[in-house]
Design a protein around this motif. Structure first.
Motif, short mmCIF file in Angstrom:
data_model
loop_
_atom_site.label_atom_id
_atom_site.label_comp_id
_atom_site.label_asym_id
_atom_site.label_seq_id
_atom_site.Cartn_x
_atom_site.Cartn_y
_atom_site.Cartn_z
N CYS A 368 0.81 -1.22 0.00
CA CYS A 368 0.00 0.00 0.00
C CYS A 368 0.84 1.27 0.00
O CYS A 368 0.32 2.36 0.24
N GLU A 382 -7.75 8.76 -6.98
CA GLU A 382 -8.49 8.88 -5.73
C GLU A 382 -8.99 7.52 -5.26
O GLU A 382 -8.95 7.21 -4.06
N GLY A 383 -9.42 6.67 -6.18
CA GLY A 383 -9.85 5.33 -5.81
C GLY A 383 -8.72 4.49 -5.25
O GLY A 383 -8.88 3.78 -4.25
N ARG A 385 -6.03 5.66 -3.82
CA ARG A 385 -5.64 6.21 -2.51
C ARG A 385 -6.57 5.72 -1.41
O ARG A 385 -6.12 5.37 -0.31
N LEU A 386 -7.86 5.69 -1.69
CA LEU A 386 -8.81 5.18 -0.69
C LEU A 386 -8.55 3.71 -0.38
O LEU A 386 -8.56 3.29 0.78
N ARG A 389 -5.49 3.42 1.85
CA ARG A 389 -5.77 3.81 3.24
C ARG A 389 -6.47 2.67 3.99
O ARG A 389 -6.14 2.37 5.14
N ILE A 390 -7.44 2.05 3.32
CA ILE A 390 -8.13 0.92 3.96
C ILE A 390 -7.16 -0.22 4.23
O ILE A 390 -7.18 -0.84 5.31
#
Length: 798
Positions: A368, A382-383, A385-386, A389-390
């Protein structure tokens, strides 16, 4: 005749009631025994005294299967009893003569039989319903127990005592594994077949390894090369990745089967050993799947076919981390299977799970990192990055849970990450392959014009992908439920309810299979109706002299008939009794009386238009809503195309309740009128001859009825005449009137007939300044000629 019927009824009653009396008695006692057993299980569940939940679930499922079998037999007997009662006919009314004692006795016996069967049916349905309810509760209890176990805190891997117990257990397990293979070798050496068995096992292993080269080359040469010759698209990139994965996975599947069957044939695998062997095989397959998929996903040697938006170096790093995760997961599965089969201590299993969860978490955390996923597209970035983070949050939770002693919880999350990644990857790949196959099928069945139609292509892609996504969600959902702890038997029960239907509040909801069957029946019948309509329209009607409006009415009525048949057939396939439609119609009549009156009025009016045919497609009509040509008569409304090429949607009831002018109702013969004025000095007979000659010379004007001229009036400035003539096709009226005016003007000019300007005498009694009255004659400027009879304009003359 009545005696004959009584004899047949007695025979039927004997066959239906006398023979199976003992069987019915036994069945009633079995139903009662099943009810008591279900009540006993319910008592245990309510008291929370469940020792063996799996055994109780197995027994409840057996009771439910027995109940369904009994229900089928009862419903079959009920149907036979109803048929016998119907054969006897209706019971006599109050004013009817009584029936014979034999028929009355048989009727009473059959009614009693039906009552008993209905009672048994109700009791069996209750047993089935209670069994399903208890199974749901037991499944929920098992899921709850699983999650309670996951959140129980135990010894932390940081405690030295846990490692000591694990080391002792590991030595015991290795000793048992050694004795396992030593025992097999002693048996084989005693029988004299040890060398031959080892040679067969080695040959199977070598054969399995040799499969990778030829199979991989065959798949690459046959499929991958053919796809890579085409332009890269999103779906084709995934297809290529899937083919590369298949090139590595298929040999693993075949080779694994060969090795396992060889080991089983040589007696190496006992039930305990077979569990470990299958775990090893699944682990190898997982590694092959991920290695093949990452090779296509990152495609370091083919940038044009690369799916991931990263360069080759970062792709190699991500591939190594993904393979490391799967390798750790496979090793964990294998060691856990060996430990369980060898009855290892809980300390060893706990250490294995803790190490595997921690290693997977570390690899996911490294995976990650932002520097591995630099994406230029802002939306896609953006997808990613999300998702990163998860992933980082989950890795922190896993490591913290391991340190705190919640090893089962950490191991559960870590393994579910791997399983979900595998499921999502496979589903995504299957989706792309199906989408590419659907596109290829469309291209093979459609014409070049259809393929170039962007709207049609977009619609096809949308609906095909919607269907594919729905099917994949339905296929993946059971696996995801099992993955998160729902017992597989419960998932099978849910699938069975979806297939066979279920009850809600005493109402039976049809199964998904029946719903699909009903939709399929409806679609097939409607498609057959369309084919029949097309065949009739292009066959008999096309070679007949029937009017186009009549043809359209017949085709529309055929469509209505097909719709009604398809609707009734689909409803019947769902198991609904069509006799109950009378009740539904009675209920709908109330709604029709209030809210649906106008809709039904327009529908019935549309049927009247099709049968009576006051208007038909192609007619030129004038209505209060507008004027134009009838284009379509549908269920609720009629479409009229005006001569300005606009469409008017007129409710069908308007054609029934109001006046409609139809210029082409019986035929297309119609009259036109051309008004004209001449000066007072002109010869009226000459004017009449000129007008009639112009009419006779025009090819569109018929000779019968003959054209004629009328002297309308003595006008203020002219003698007013009208030329009236008939056309074979009134839709050409505007064109013919225009051509006649050109001809009349030329003929009048050649004959010296004057078309006067309007004149008016003005008398002024007094002028400003006291001048005397005088007569002034003024001549007004010529005004454009106006028609006294308005004629509608047709579609062809707009």
């Amino acid at each position: 005749m009545r005696a004959f019927c009584a004899g047949l009824a007695a025979l039927f009653a004997f066959l239906a009631t006398a023979l199976p009396v003992a069987a019915q008695t036994d069945r009633a006692s079995e139903i009662e025994a099943a009810a008591q057993e279900i009540a006993s299980i319910r008592t245990e569940v309510n008291a929370d005294q469940i020792d063996e939940a799996a055994a109780l679930e197995q027994r409840l499922r057996a009771l439910r299967v027995e109940g369904r079998n009994r229900l089928t037999a009862i419903e079959r007997e009920l149907e036979a009893t109803r048929a016998q009662i119907e054969f006897l006919g209706p019971a006599p009314g109050e004013n009817d003569p009584p029936e014979s004692d034999i028929i009355a006795g048989e009727r009473s016996e059959l009614e009693g039989q039906r009552a008993r069967l209905n009672g048994q049916r109700t009791r069996v349905l209750a047993n089935i319903f209670e069994s399903g309810e208890l199974l749901t509760r037991l499944s929920g209890a098992r899921v709850g127990a699983l999650y309670r176990t996951l959140v129980e805190r135990g010894a932390s891997p940081l405690e030295p005592g846990l490692w000591g117990a694990a080391w002792t257990s590991a030595r015991d397990v290795s000793a048992r594994v050694g004795r396992y293979f030593a025992s097999w070798s002693e048996v084989k050496r005693g029988g004299g077949g040890y060398g031959r068995s080892v040679a067969i096992i080695v040959a199977a292993l070598v054969l399995s390894l040799m499969l990778f080269g030829p199979v991989n080359r065959w798949i690459a040469g046959t499929f991958s090369t053919a796809v890579e010759k085409r332009k890269p698209t999103s779906a084709r990139r995934v297809v290529v990745a899937g083919l590369k994965m298949a090139g590595r996975t298929v040999p693993g599947v075949i080779g694994g089967l060969i090795i396992i069957e060889t080991l089983r044939a040589q007696g190496v695998l006992t039930p305990e050993g077979e569990v470990a062997a299958r775990a090893f095989w699944v682990g190898v397959l997982s590694i092959l799947i991920v290695s093949g998929f990452t090779a296509g996903f990152f495609a370091p040697s083919s940038p044009g076919w690369r799916i991931a938006p990263i360069d080759a170096d970062r792709g190699r790093a991500v591939s190594r981390l993904a393979l490391a995760i799967v390798l750790i997961f496979s090793l964990d599965t294998l060691l856990s299977a060996i430990g369980i089969a060898a009855r290892a201590d809980d300390a060893l299993l706990r250490i294995i799970d803790a190490l595997a969860a921690t290693a997977i978490a570390v690899c996911v955390f490294l995976l990650c990192r932002s520097r591995l996923w630099r994406v230029e597209d802002e939306k896609s970035g953006e997808g990613w990055r999300l998702l990163r983070r998860i992933g980082r949050a989950l890795t922190i939770i896993i490591i913290a849970a391991v340190v705190a002693g919640y090893v089962p919880f950490a191991h559960f999350i870590a393994t579910r990450i791997v399983y979900l990644a595998l499921f999502i990857g496979l589903a995504w790949m299957m989706r792309a392959m199906l989408a590419e196959s659907a596109l290829a099928l469309r291209n093979s069945l459609s014409t070049e014009t259809d393929r170039q139609d962007e709207n049609e292509s977009a619609n096809y892609r949308f609906w095909s992908r919607l269907i594919i996504n729905t099917l994949l969600i339905v296929a993946v959902t059971p696996a995801v439920l099992v993955l998160f702890g729902v017992p597989s038997a419960t998932v099978r029960d849910l699938a069975g309810q979806a297939v066979f239907g279920f009850n809600i509040g005493g109402v039976h909801i049809p199964s998904v299979a029946k719903l699909f069957a009903a939709v399929l029946v409806f679609v097939v019948i409607m498609a057959a109706t369309k084919l029949i309509q097309r065949g009739v329209q292009q066959g008999p009607l096309a070679h007949s002299r029937a009017d186009i409006g009549v043809q359209n009415s017949l085709i529309t009525l055929m469509g209505y008939a097909g719709l009604v048949i398809a609707l009734f057939a689909s409803i019947s396939s769902l198991g609904f009794d069509l006799g109950n439609l009378a009740l539904i119609a009675g209920a709908l009549s109330v709604g029709i009386g209030f809210g649906l009156q106008s809709i039904v009025n327009n529908f019935v009016s549309g049927l009247i238009l099709l049968f009576e045919r006051p208007i038909k497609v192609g007619d030129w009509i004038v209505t209060p809503s507008g004027e134009g040509t009838v284009k379509k008569i549908s269920v609720r409304s009629t479409e009229i195309e005006t001569f300005d090429r606009s469409s008017i949607i007129v409710p069908n009831s308007e054609f029934i309740s109001s006046t409609v002018t139809n210029w082409t109702h019986k035929d297309r013969l119609g009259r036109i009128t051309v008004p004209v004025g001449v000066s007072y000095g002109s010869d009226p007979e000459q004017v009449k001859e000129i007008l009639l000659q112009c009419a006779h010379d025009h090819p569109q004007i018929v000779s019968y009825p003959e054209p004629f001229v009328t002297w309308m009036d003595f006008g203020a400035s002219s003698l007013d005449f009208e030329l009236r003539a008939y056309l074979a096709d009134i839709s050409k009226g505007l064109t013919v009137r225009t051509e006649l005016r050109f001809a009349i003007f030329k003929a009048f000019t050649d004959a010296g007939v004057e078309i006067p300007f309007p004149q008016q005498d003005v008398y002024i009694k007094a002028m400003p300044g006291g001048e005397a009255s005088q007569k002034l004659k003024t001549q007004q400027a010529p005004a454009p000629e106006t028609n006294t009879e308005a004629q509608p304009e047709t579609d062809a003359e707009k």
